[in-house]
Write an enzyme that holds these catalytic residues in place. Sequence first.
Site, short mmCIF file in Angstrom:
data_model
loop_
_atom_site.label_atom_id
_atom_site.label_comp_id
_atom_site.label_asym_id
_atom_site.label_seq_id
_atom_site.Cartn_x
_atom_site.Cartn_y
_atom_site.Cartn_z
CG ASP A 1 45.39 68.79 89.12
OD1 ASP A 1 44.16 68.75 88.90
OD2 ASP A 1 45.87 68.99 90.25
CG ASP B 1 24.93 105.96 65.09
OD1 ASP B 1 23.70 105.92 64.95
OD2 ASP B 1 25.73 105.89 64.14
#
Length: 502
Positions: free
Chosen positions: A36, A288
């Site tokens: 861990d 665009d």
Amino acid sequence: MKLAYWMYAGPAHIGTLRVASSFKNVHAIMHAPLGDDYFNVMRSMLERERDFTPVTASIVDRHVLARGSQEKVVENITRKDQQEKPDLILLTPTCTSSILQEDLQNFVERATRQTNSNILLADVNHYRVNEFQAADRTLEQIISFYLDKTMQLQEEIRKTEKPSANILGIFTLGFHHQHDCREIYRLLTDLGIDINQIIPEGCFVTDLKKIPEAWFNIVPYREIGLMAAQYLEKKYNMPYVSITPMGLVETASWIRKIARILDKNYEKYIDQQTRFVSQAAWFSRSIDCQNLTGKKALVFGDATHAASMTKILVREMGINVCCAGTYCKNDADWFREQVQGFCDQILITEDHTQVGNMIAQIEPAAIFGTQMERHVGKRLDIPCGVISAPIHIQNFPLSYRPFLGYEGTNQIADLVYNSFTLGMEDHLLEIFGGHDVKTVITKNLSTDENLLWNLEAQTELQKIPGFVRNRIKRNTEKFARSKQIKEITVEVMYAAKEALAG
């Protein structure tokens, strides 16, 4: 508690460690089994920092299980106090320590008698909260601990002469946090507002006593900092701004909220920034962007970024968000309120397979999500722009790329436009030749066996342009399954096309 190979939000102790590691001269000790203790590697790799306080793991092994943990934990605390001389040692419980039912608060009280540092036990329930909730609570706990201790000795709070603000919630391993912080700093400087404290990133806990000197607090992200801001408002009557300045509309709302707190007028500044600094307003009117109008997109991420991105796509770019979702189930009500009316459907889940199936079902033109959605998009040949944690090292760019403020609007406009237009890349490569030409492959998220395509059907499928080929393939297979057809022929392909057109 469940076993999973992918999580959107990590376990609680990761959130606590992120907050502790963001402060300067604060040392976190994690009581956990070997394996861990990957936080140090993760932080040094992603943030590319040379100087940060590493986390110490007080390892739970067979000897600890036999004799108990108290001696080992207390020994680790006292040793770090003598070696590092930190201002604060934060003991972080994990699921393992909770399973062992150890009284960590007793360990802290015992160690306090032998050390010069302040010692705190992170007050989070590791079975009930995730990484973000734990980080939010830990930040509030540290701030309240130091303010309650120092304010008892102060008779009155003196505000700074110039308007000033604290920024709450900028911390390590956050999605573009360092860039966003610089952009907020620039905006506040333009508005004539000083930065009092940035918490917790780069802050000393000994400076937390200066927090009430600021005129107000800023919480850029709902996931961390909100609990601390609410505590400061209740205890010290400090107003806070929790609007996320992401996109043109929300950035203007953020500035107007600050203006109301300070009794100022910043409309001229908003107009100048919108027209001359941000290119997003101009871009939204360009041909665009107009080509994107009505295209379908799916958005998924943490509550802050997913809600903001949904509103930007719909309100500022005219894109249809067919589904908006978040994995922050604790903030589900707020998220629904924010995106209501901006999307066709809302998805609240921590299960990545549900998100993947939703993407496969909707087949949007682009996805805006986390790294998991990016992987799903690759399998389905759907472009994806990453807008939220969990993230990869590529989402920690060295260049300046904020998502907040007016410069952030430019970055988001680029991300959106490139996510849609680059979906044509495979088609162009097929026309002009290139190493990326793809053969037909099955990209189905279900676990069903693949259908058999005969040679003529495969040849016919290869003639279809690459940017729509996989969509037609999936539609054909869907039609075949509905008709219980095992082998797909050219005739089945045309029948599927007619059924879809009808």
